[in-house]
Design a protein around this motif. Structure first.
Motif, PDB file in Angstrom:
ATOM      1  N   ILE A 169      88.903  -7.673 161.383  1.00  0.00           N
ATOM      2  CA  ILE A 169      89.467  -6.569 162.079  1.00  0.00           C
ATOM      3  C   ILE A 169      89.179  -4.984 161.318  1.00  0.00           C
ATOM      4  N   GLN A 170      88.641  -5.299 160.330  1.00  0.00           N
ATOM      5  CA  GLN A 170      87.448  -3.756 160.834  1.00  0.00           C
ATOM      6  C   GLN A 170      86.636  -3.635 161.342  1.00  0.00           C
ATOM      7  N   LYS A 171      85.678  -4.811 161.942  1.00  0.00           N
ATOM      8  CA  LYS A 171      85.074  -4.793 163.269  1.00  0.00           C
ATOM      9  C   LYS A 171      85.161  -4.307 164.381  1.00  0.00           C
ATOM     10  N   TYR A 172      86.517  -4.853 164.513  1.00  0.00           N
ATOM     11  CA  TYR A 172      87.731  -4.258 165.380  1.00  0.00           C
ATOM     12  C   TYR A 172      87.528  -2.970 165.927  1.00  0.00           C
ATOM     13  N   ILE A 173      88.548  -2.391 164.308  1.00  0.00           N
ATOM     14  CA  ILE A 173      88.943  -1.097 164.217  1.00  0.00           C
ATOM     15  C   ILE A 173      86.933  -0.267 165.152  1.00  0.00           C
ATOM     16  N   TYR A 174      86.594  -0.555 164.463  1.00  0.00           N
ATOM     17  CA  TYR A 174      84.908   0.186 164.285  1.00  0.00           C
ATOM     18  C   TYR A 174      84.796   0.273 166.031  1.00  0.00           C
ATOM     19  N   ASP A 175      84.898  -1.121 166.970  1.00  0.00           N
ATOM     20  CA  ASP A 175      84.137  -1.021 167.924  1.00  0.00           C
ATOM     21  C   ASP A 175      85.073  -0.524 168.877  1.00  0.00           C
ATOM     22  N   GLU A 176      87.271  -0.330 168.725  1.00  0.00           N
ATOM     23  CA  GLU A 176      88.051   0.107 169.276  1.00  0.00           C
ATOM     24  C   GLU A 176      87.392   1.777 169.032  1.00  0.00           C
ATOM     25  N   ALA A 177      87.037   2.521 167.994  1.00  0.00           N
ATOM     26  CA  ALA A 177      86.460   3.904 167.861  1.00  0.00           C
ATOM     27  C   ALA A 177      85.193   4.466 168.538  1.00  0.00           C
ATOM     28  N   VAL A 178      84.212   3.772 168.627  1.00  0.00           N
ATOM     29  CA  VAL A 178      83.152   3.245 169.565  1.00  0.00           C
ATOM     30  C   VAL A 178      84.037   3.254 171.434  1.00  0.00           C
ATOM     31  N   ASN A 179      84.312   2.950 170.939  1.00  0.00           N
ATOM     32  CA  ASN A 179      85.230   2.950 172.935  1.00  0.00           C
ATOM     33  C   ASN A 179      85.863   4.307 173.157  1.00  0.00           C
TER      34      ASN A 179
END
Length: 509
Positions: A169-179
């Motif tokens: 979940i944290q990795k998903y949040i990080y990738d969305e922040a990059v987007n």
């Protein structure tokens, strides 16, 4: 035919101006529309990312702790999993996993980035594995026993898997922040391009506007400027001006109308002095109509009766008072007299009336000495006093009195006419007030004179001055007249302190 030709002319300048405006505005409208559409698309993408991150962060914070705690309670028996009637609401780990899996599947359908898709695929697989391990523990709990095995499965499987779920979940949040950062860069680039485009179009429009304005100036603005010059001369009193143009458009019609207006006003100006004189004569006749002819006839009858009865001294006095009364009324055509003259006028009137009505009427005149030389329009107080006598005192049973006072208040002259006559009902008072301030046109008995006085005061001094009436039925009426202090023969400063009141004349009581 001429009207049709003028309609065609009238549309020429209008059409060109509209075309010019649209040429200037259309690029901005188009660019603004594209910009708004682009910004809206960016906003939707940004809003979707923010909402996804916010909701995923909720699972990031609570999913692991809630799942671990719930499974521990089920293993130790604190949460009664086997008895459906005693099972507490919300203590369903399998349902919790199904909800999370459904949510992340929905997120997967909303995202397009490959890295985010991979994150969500891995997360969903972990949730499937977690579901199976939870199901194993729940089967053991339903069979009974297996406590040590369940605790070991909790430590080795459940807590490990929930930790991995939290990390994904944290990795998903990080990738969305990059987007989000990529989207911000796109918006920044689009904004810079938009500003550059606007500046370029603005520069082109300025050049185009200067070019078109030069051509429109000779056709539109120059004739208007010439006409403004003629109008300025006309406003200063030059009625000989005349404007002509050969532009074959609306200006020709405007020039014709302007010339016609000048000619008509020239004719009106020639007659304006006659109209003003007629207005003054009409006002004088209206004022003179306030003098009740019966007052004159009755006074003359009284003088005749006194003469026949041998009371020549009283007859002479009545003639003197009547002479003084009409001397002020006529006042050699003057509209403005002194307060002293107005005082003498109402004194003569009340003295004559007192001789006739001495059994029912007394009077008292009290004017402050400092106002006697101030200016006042003639016949300001007499119509109000006449109204007090005929509609107040005469309708009362027994004897009454009229008290007239005048003083200086705050730089204004304030006169008060009080009587202790029959007074007025609420309806009668409102009707009289309506006559005075012009809300009611029907002129009834007792209202014409006061309405005329109010109109003259308002016309000369404005609506901050005039007459106010207060009355109580059975007790009497008070009328207050307020006018500004105007210079007369009095040399005192307008705001000089008031001097003691002087009683001018008093009869009766």
């Amino acid at each position: 035919m001429k009207t049709q030709r003028r309609e065609e002319k009238r549309s020429s300048i209008q059409t060109k101006l509209k075309l010019y405006i649209w040429i200037c505005v259309a690029p901005f409208v188009l660019l603004a529309g594209l910009s708004v559409f682009s910004m809206y698309q960016y906003y939707q993408d940004y809003d979707s990312l923010i909402r996804n991150i916010a909701s995923a962060n909720t699972y990031n914070i609570s999913f692991k702790d809630d799942m671990d705690e719930m499974m521990y309670k089920i293993i130790i028996g604190s949460a009664n999993w086997t008895d459906a009637e005693e099972k507490l609401e919300g203590e369903d780990p399998k349902g919790m996993i199904r909800d999370a899996k459904a949510y992340f599947n929905a997120l997967k359908g909303q995202t397009e980035g490959q890295d985010v898709q991979a994150d969500l695929d891995a997360l969903i697989r972990l949730l499937d594995i977690l579901y199976d391990r939870v199901d194993d523990i729940l089967d053991n709990v339903e069979e009974g026993g297996h406590y040590d095995e369940n605790v070991e499965m909790l430590d080795m499987n459940i807590r490990t898997l929930t930790t991995l779920v939290q990390e994904d979940i944290q990795k998903y949040i990080y990738d969305e922040a990059v987007n989000i950062e990529k989207l911000r860069q796109q918006v920044s680039g689009s904004l810079i391009r938009l500003i550059c485009s606007l500046l370029a179009i603005l520069l082109l429009l300025i050049v185009f506007s200067v070019f078109v304005s030069e051509r429109l100036a000779d056709r539109v603005t120059k004739p208007i400027t010439d006409l403004c010059g003629m109008a300025e001369k006309f406003s200063k009193g030059d009625f000989t001006v005349s404007y002509h143009t050969e532009t074959n458009d609306e200006m020709e019609t405007l020039a014709e109308n302007f010339n016609n207006m000048v000619n008509e006003i020239r004719m009106l100006v020639n007659n304006i002095h006659k109209e003003q004189e007629n207005a003054k004569n009409m006002e004088l006749r209206l004022l003179q109509e306030q003098i009740n002819p019966h007052f004159l006839y009755n006074t003359l009858d009284t003088i005749t009766w006194l003469t026949e009865s041998g009371d020549k001294k009283q007859a002479v006095r009545m003639i003197q008072e009547l002479s003084s009364f009409f001397r002020t009324t006529l006042s050699r055509g003057r509209e403005q007299i002194t307060v002293r003259e107005e005082q003498e006028h109402i004194h003569s009137y009340l003295e004559i009336q007192h001789f006739r009505y001495q059994d029912i009427m007394d009077y008292d005149i009290r004017f402050s000495e400092e106002i006697l030389d101030c200016g006042i329009r003639k016949l300001t107080l007499q119509p109000i006093i006449e109204n007090a006598l005929y509609h107040g005192i005469k309708n009362k049973r027994g004897k009454g009195s009229i008290i007239v006072t005048g003083e200086l208040k705050g730089g204004d002259l304030v006169f008060t006419i009080r009587d202790d006559g029959i007074g007025m009902t609420t309806e009668e008072l409102e009707h009289l007030r309506g006559l005075i301030d012009g809300r009611i046109e029907k002129r009834t008995k007792g209202g014409f004179g006061m309405a005329n006085v109010q109109k003259r005061i308002v016309m000369q001094y404005g609506r901050s001055y005039g007459i106010s009436v207060e009355s109580v039925h059975g007790k009497g009426t008070r009328v207050t007249v307020k006018i500004p202090r105007e210079p007369g023969t009095d040399s005192r400063h307008p705001f000089e302190a008031e001097s003691p009141t002087v009683i001018v004349e008093k009869r009766g009581r």
